[in-house]
Design an enzyme around this catalytic site. Structure first.
Site, PDB file in Angstrom:
ATOM      1  N   ASP A 104      54.204  33.398  66.918  1.00  0.00           N
ATOM      2  CA  ASP A 104      55.311  34.236  66.440  1.00  0.00           C
ATOM      3  C   ASP A 104      55.098  35.723  66.681  1.00  0.00           C
ATOM      4  OD1 ASP A 104      53.274  34.569  64.638  1.00  0.00           O
ATOM      5  OD2 ASP A 104      54.479  34.178  62.860  1.00  0.00           O
ATOM      6  N   LYS A 155      44.099  41.813  54.026  1.00  0.00           N
ATOM      7  CA  LYS A 155      45.051  42.653  53.271  1.00  0.00           C
ATOM      8  C   LYS A 155      44.329  43.564  52.259  1.00  0.00           C
ATOM      9  CE  LYS A 155      48.915  39.455  53.742  1.00  0.00           C
ATOM     10  NZ  LYS A 155      48.354  38.217  54.262  1.00  0.00           N
ATOM     11  N   ASP A 212      54.819  41.183  65.139  1.00  0.00           N
ATOM     12  CA  ASP A 212      54.867  39.869  64.511  1.00  0.00           C
ATOM     13  C   ASP A 212      56.353  39.660  64.176  1.00  0.00           C
ATOM     14  OD1 ASP A 212      55.108  38.074  62.424  1.00  0.00           O
ATOM     15  OD2 ASP A 212      53.421  38.837  61.283  1.00  0.00           O
TER      16      ASP A 212
END
Ligand code: GTP
Length: 319
Positions: A104, A155, A212
Site C-alpha cells: 500500500d 511510533k 503510504d
C-alpha cells in the site's frame, strides 16, 4: 528475482470502501494501487508472490483477467498472519535473495540500488528508509555510521525519537530470515527485526517521494501527487463545464459542473448539472445528483449522492 507483496490486510482505515474492494485494488489515478506498485519493479523481478487473505478472490480474479506482465503466484492465508507470518507462509517460493514490500505504498524507490546496497552490506536484510519531519506515527530506524540498524522504535514520542528515518515498507532479505520468523501471527517490524540486529540488518535511505496510501488523507495525497507528476490528459466530454487541472476524468459531466483540481472520475459516473468535485475519487457507477459538492472524499462504486448534498473529508461506499 522474486518479490513478495503483502496484500492481505483488512484495510480498516479505508472503510467502508474496503468492505467491498480490497485496498490493493482501489484505483489510484486510473489503475489499481497494486498494479502501480508492480509497474515500479525492475525487469529483473520476474515473479510476484502475492500474500493474500482478506478478499483473496477479488485479487485472484483481477490478475487472472488482467495479466500484469510478470508471473503472479497468489498464496492464501486462512486468516491474516501479520507482516512476518505472511512472509513465512510463502517460504516454499523463496530460495534466494528476495524483495518484500507492503502492498500500500507509492514511491520513487529504485529497487536496483536497494538490492545493490544489500549485496554490498552483506547482511540478512536491508530496509528502505525514508526521512520525515515528524516520525511519531511511524517505525523509526536508527543506524550506525556503516548503515547498520542499531535500534527500532515504534511510533515514539517526538522527544524520544532517535532518528528521523522511518521504515518505508520495502525490504531485501536473504532466505535465512525465514528461520527467525515464528509460527502463526507475527509482525516483522515488531517481533522479528529487533531480534535479528546481530545478524546484520542494514538501512538504505532514498529520496524523491514516498507515500503510504492507507488512509483517506494519504490516499488522496498520493493521488494528487501522481496527478501533478503525470498530468494525464482528460477527455473533454464535458461541454459547458469548468475544469481545473490536473485531473483524470473518464466520464462526461453535465453543464455547469466544476471539476478539479485533483479529481479522479472513473468511467460510468453520472455527474449532474452544477456539481463540484475537487481532490476526490469518484468510482464507477456513482451518481452525483444536481448541485452536489464533493471535496477531499472517496465516493465508492454505485453510491448515489443526493441533490444539493455536500460531502467533505469522507469515504462513502455501499457495503
Ligand atoms: P489498516 O487496517 O487500515 O491498518 O490496513 P492494513 O490491514 O492494510 O494494515 P497495514 O497498513 O498495517 O499493512 C501494511 C501492508 O501489509 C498492507 O499492504 C497490508 O495488506 C499488508 N498486511 C498487513 N497485515 C497482513 C497480513 O496479516 N497478511 C498479509 N498477507 N498482508 C498483510
Amino acid at each position: 528475482m522474486k518479490v513478495v507483496i503483502l496484500a492481505g490486510g483488512y484495510g480498516t482505515r479505508l472503510r467502508p470502501l474496503t468492505y467491498s474492494i480490497p485496498k490493493p485494488l482501489v484505483p489510484l489515478v486510473g489503475k489499481p494501487l497494486i498494479v502501480r506498485m508492480i509497474e515500479s519493479l525492475p525487469q529483473s523481478v520476474d515473479t510476484v508472490v502475492l500474500a493474500v487473505s482478506y478478499m483473496k478472490e477479488a485479487l485472484e480474479e483481477h490478475f487472472q483477467s488482467q495479466p500484469c506482465g510478470k508471473k503472479v503466484v497468489v498464496v492464501h492465508e486462512a486468516s491474516p498472519l501479520g507482516t512476518g507470518g505472511a512472509i513465512k507462509n510463502v517460504a516454499q517460493h523463496l530460495d534466494e535473495t528476495f524483495i518484500a514490500m507492503n502492498g500500500d505504498c507509492i514511491s520513487s524507490l529504485d529497487f536496483r540500488s536497494l538490492v545493490k546496497a544489500h549485496r554490498e552490506n552483506g547482511g540478512i536484510g536491508t530496509i528502505a528508509l525514508w526521512q520525515v519531519g515528524d516520525p511519531t506515527a511511524f517505525g523509526v530506524v536508527e543506524l550506525d555510521k556503516a548503515s547498520r540498524v542499531i535500534n527500532f522504535q515504534e511510533k515514539p514520542k517526538r522527544e524520544d525519537a532517535r532518528s528521523d528515518l522511518i521504515n518505508a515498507g520495502y525490504y531485501v532479505f536473504e532466505p535465512e530470515i525465514l528461520d527467525y520468523i515464528g509460527k502463526g501471527q507475527v509482525s516483522i517490524e515488531r517481533e522479528v527485526f529487533p531480534n535479528i540486529l546481530d545478524y546484520g540488518l542494514f538501512g538504505h535511505r532514498f529520496t524523491g517521494h514516498w507515500m503510504d496510501c492507507g488512509t483517506r488523507e494519504s490516499f488522496l495525497a498520493a493521488q494528487a501527487m501522481i496527478l501533478d507528476l503525470e498530468q494525464p490528459s482528460s477527455a473533454s466530454a464535458c461541454e459547458g463545464c469548468s475544469i481545473e487541472p490536473p485531473n483524470l476524468i473518464r466520464s462526461g459531466a453535465a453543464r455547469g459542473a466544476r471539476l478539479g483540481p485533483h479529481a479522479c472520475i472513473e468511467a460510468g459516473v453520472a455527474i449532474s448539472e452544477g456539481c463540484q468535485v475537487s481532490n476526490s475519487l469518484i468510482m464507477k457507477g456513482a451518481v452525483l445528483e444536481p448541485r452536489c459538492l464533493v471535496t477531499d472524499s472517496i465516493i465508492g462504486p454505485k453510491v448515489v449522492v443526493a441533490k444539493d448534498c455536500h460531502v467533505t473529508e469522507s469515504i462513502l461506499a455501499i457495503k
